[in-house]
Write an enzyme that holds these catalytic residues in place. Structure first.
Site, mmCIF file in Angstrom:
data_model
loop_
_atom_site.group_PDB
_atom_site.id
_atom_site.type_symbol
_atom_site.label_atom_id
_atom_site.label_comp_id
_atom_site.label_asym_id
_atom_site.label_seq_id
_atom_site.Cartn_x
_atom_site.Cartn_y
_atom_site.Cartn_z
ATOM 1 N N GLY A 91 10.317 -17.789 -10.631
ATOM 2 C CA GLY A 91 11.237 -18.551 -11.467
ATOM 3 C C GLY A 91 10.836 -20.017 -11.504
ATOM 4 N N ILE A 139 11.343 -22.523 -9.379
ATOM 5 C CA ILE A 139 10.751 -23.029 -8.135
ATOM 6 C C ILE A 139 9.437 -22.321 -7.849
ATOM 7 C CG2 ILE A 139 11.080 -23.242 -5.648
ATOM 8 C CD1 ILE A 139 14.089 -23.508 -6.198
ATOM 9 N N SER A 169 8.183 -9.663 -8.395
ATOM 10 C CA SER A 169 9.627 -9.513 -8.291
ATOM 11 C C SER A 169 10.000 -8.302 -9.129
ATOM 12 C CB SER A 169 10.381 -10.759 -8.793
ATOM 13 O OG SER A 169 10.334 -10.835 -10.199
ATOM 14 N N THR A 197 12.214 -20.578 1.743
ATOM 15 C CA THR A 197 13.075 -21.717 1.393
ATOM 16 C C THR A 197 14.134 -21.284 0.387
ATOM 17 O OG1 THR A 197 11.517 -22.390 -0.341
ATOM 18 C CG2 THR A 197 11.267 -23.434 1.809
ATOM 19 N N ARG A 252 16.775 -17.923 0.422
ATOM 20 C CA ARG A 252 17.996 -17.525 1.113
ATOM 21 C C ARG A 252 17.610 -16.707 2.338
ATOM 22 N NH1 ARG A 252 19.627 -20.957 -1.474
ATOM 23 N NH2 ARG A 252 21.467 -21.085 -2.836
ATOM 24 N N GLU A 256 24.650 -21.508 9.372
ATOM 25 C CA GLU A 256 24.267 -22.913 9.390
ATOM 26 C C GLU A 256 25.489 -23.769 9.704
ATOM 27 O OE1 GLU A 256 22.309 -23.936 5.729
ATOM 28 O OE2 GLU A 256 20.762 -22.411 5.972
ATOM 29 N N HIS A 262 17.695 -26.857 6.606
ATOM 30 C CA HIS A 262 18.080 -26.707 5.200
ATOM 31 C C HIS A 262 17.971 -28.037 4.437
ATOM 32 C CE1 HIS A 262 20.559 -23.869 2.433
ATOM 33 N NE2 HIS A 262 19.600 -24.519 1.774
#
Length: 327
Positions: free
Chosen positions: A155, A157, A176, A236, A238, A267, A286
């Site tokens: 996508g 990123i 994917s 980076t 999920r 987190e 994060h």
């Protein structure tokens, strides 16, 4: 009536300096909270008096049970235009409008390369040795040029990460469930025909998928075992896409050479979490979206969202049924 607004999880205490919150006066009184609340009861006690809340990404979840504890809440703003920790249907049932803000894809793509390079050249280990008087050179770095970068997801990123890999002289492969030959060709990427093919081929495997029922736990023990023992995994996206227990085992048992992550299922990461002490693991708290430009976009967007909502024309609405302003 003056409305109360709280900015949650403002860890760096910068939210109020990143936007012109005074433009909302005297209609809105704003405060920021730096402490992370670990229970719904703590959240409700801290912000139960607020009609407006600003959430930083997915730091504080908003399930049905929390909305029920916040009867005064009318407007919830999240940084970015997607937040898997907010139950949008529950928000609508409780009369809460949920709005988003602009978000750049450059910062997480850049941080991905910080992790890849940090792993490839043992930056933390060598840098710490230099500062602490340790050995002068104790590792052998991995080359990027001529190696294969394997991307789970292509996508916004993923495509940015791919271009940097190509600039380093890497062959880039991607996979994917939805990736087409046309999408791969337009970015100059080789399309893998299966997840297994991608994992077996990659020297550096980087995750850039959205979390969904299809991708949750997508990379488990059997998938990690298919990777090369000299390969590194970077996530980076999920945390739940990669089975965390399997990742810990992979690092301890040498299924892979190393791993880097900027995302975790809980987190802040608990002090006793096994990833903190796993060998060849490079973890960050994060930071993917934590840059000045992104923060300015988030908080300036939040001010815009609040002003527009008070005027009866909410912007960037994510909830199913926008609620009227509390006037």
């Amino acid at each position: 009536m003056t409305l109360r607004c709280a900015v949650l999880d403002d860890y760096q205490d910068v939210a109020l300096s990143m936007a012109d919150w005074a433009a909302l006066a005297p209609d809105v009184e704003v405060r920021s909270l730096q402490r992370h609340f670990t229970s719904e009861g703590e959240v409700a006690e801290a912000v139960g008096d607020c009609e407006i809340l600003v959430a930083m990404r997915e730091r504080t979840p908003f399930p049905e049970s929390l909305f029920a504890r916040l009867p005064r809440l009318k407007l919830l703003i999240t940084s970015g235009m997607r937040n898997a920790s907010i139950d949008l249907d529950a928000a609508a049932r409780h009369g809460v409008t949920v709005c988003g803000t602009a978000s750049g894809s450059e910062p997480p793509a850049e941080l991905t390369w910080a992790l890849i390079l940090g792993l490839a050249r043992h930056v933390v280990q060598e840098g710490s040795a230099l500062r602490d008087g340790g050995p002068w050179q104790s590792t052998i770095g991995a080359d990027l040029h001529g190696r294969r970068l394997a991307l789970l997801g292509l996508g916004k990123i993923g495509a940015k990460v791919a271009r940097v890999g190509q600039a380093f002289g890497m062959e880039v492969m991607a996979w994917s469930q939805n990736l087409t030959d046309e999408r791969a060709a337009e970015t100059g990427v080789v399309r893998a025909h299966s997840l297994g093919e991608l994992l077996e081929a990659g020297d550096f495997v980087s995750v850039h998928l959205q979390l969904s029922e299809r991708t949750r736990g997508l990379v488990g023990a059997s998938e990690l075992k298919r990777m090369r023992r000299t390969a590194c995994l970077v996530n980076t996206s999920r945390a739940a896409i990669v089975d965390q227990a399997a990742l810990v085992q992979a690092l301890h048992d040498g299924w892979i050479a190393g791993a880097g992550a900027d995302v975790f299922e809980q987190e802040p990461l608990p002090a006793d979490h096994p990833l903190r002490t796993a060998p060849n693991f490079l973890g960050l708290p994060h930071l993917g979206y934590v840059t000045r430009r992104n923060y300015e976009g988030y908080f300036q967007g939040a001010v815009e969202d609040i002003a527009a909502y008070l005027e009866g024309r909410p912007l960037r609405v994510l909830s199913a049924r926008p609620a009227p302003p509390p006037r």
